[in-house]
Design an enzyme around this catalytic site. Structure first.
Site, PDB file in Angstrom:
ATOM      1  NE  ARG A   1      27.686 -28.722 -51.363  1.00 23.81           N
ATOM      2  CZ  ARG A   1      27.052 -28.551 -52.516  1.00 23.81           C
ATOM      3  NH1 ARG A   1      26.826 -29.565 -53.316  1.00 23.81           N
ATOM      4  NH2 ARG A   1      26.665 -27.351 -52.892  1.00 23.81           N
TER       5      ARG A   1
ATOM      6  NE  ARG B   1      30.328 -27.162 -54.281  1.00 21.06           N
ATOM      7  CZ  ARG B   1      29.580 -26.350 -54.983  1.00 21.06           C
ATOM      8  NH1 ARG B   1      28.775 -26.822 -55.863  1.00 21.06           N
ATOM      9  NH2 ARG B   1      29.629 -25.066 -54.821  1.00 21.06           N
TER      10      ARG B   1
ATOM     11  CG  ASP C   1      27.900 -29.761 -56.930  1.00 21.10           C
ATOM     12  OD1 ASP C   1      26.807 -29.678 -56.325  1.00 21.10           O
ATOM     13  OD2 ASP C   1      28.153 -29.128 -57.965  1.00 21.10           O
TER      14      ASP C   1
ATOM     15  CG  ASP D   1      24.561 -29.765 -59.754  1.00 26.33           C
ATOM     16  OD1 ASP D   1      23.921 -29.513 -58.718  1.00 26.33           O
ATOM     17  OD2 ASP D   1      25.614 -29.175 -60.053  1.00 26.33           O
TER      18      ASP D   1
END
Length: 172
Positions: A87, A96, A99, A101
């Site tokens: 990344r 990317r 990712d 989150d």
């Protein structure tokens, strides 16, 4: 242990392998246990201006975890995993390899420069809500409500991706 919801996405490289590797890496974090993972869904890339059909499509999934780590330390581990998968953070909302989150961390609500919980845009993102519903149909976003009642839950902006299960169960 606190329950947490982790959203995964990849639109560069071997997208499916990136998600599979991320699930394994999440489960390998000391103090974190993956308890479930959704199926994989596919969607157009989303940029600040909206959907970007010219960018490579994303594969997305959601993992449910139990964490002994506080959210900031869990975020550090997610950033470490992202870096291990190549990344690069050159452009906000850019393409990317991976990712990760934190979408929700129990019922915790926080707003710092580094981490806002629950994730401030999760409720409007079909690529988060649709796979989250697969693993927790009764889920709530603190301050928003039941995810099954959100417009994003029935969006045609995501579609199934034919793949074997990301996670078969506890490995430790």
């Amino acid at each position: 242990m606190s329950p947490a919801v982790i959203a995964l996405g990849s639109n560069l490289g071997d997208r499916e392998a990136n998600l599979r590797g991320a699930i394994a890496a999440l489960d390998a974090i000391e103090g974190v246990t993956v308890t479930a993972a959704s199926g994989i869904v596919e969607s157009n890339a989303v940029k600040p201006e909206g959907s970007d059909a010219a960018a490579p499509d994303y594969l997305n999934a959601v993992a449910l975890v139990q964490s002994e780590l506080p959210p900031q330390y869990l975020l550090d581990e997610l950033n470490r995993i992202e870096a291990a998968f190549g990344r690069v953070r050159e452009e906000p909302w850019g393409d990317r390899t991976l990712d990760l989150d934190i979408v929700a961390f129990g019922s915790l609500a926080s707003d710092s420069a580094r981490l806002t919980l629950p994730h401030p845009r999760a409720w409007e993102r079909p690529f988060v809500i649709v796979p989250w519903l697969q693993v927790d149909p009764d889920a709530l976003i603190p301050g928003v409500g039941r995810i099954a009642a959100l417009d994003a839950a029935t969006s045609s902006e995501v579609w199934p991706f034919d793949a074997a299960a990301l996670f078969e169960g506890a490995t430790r």
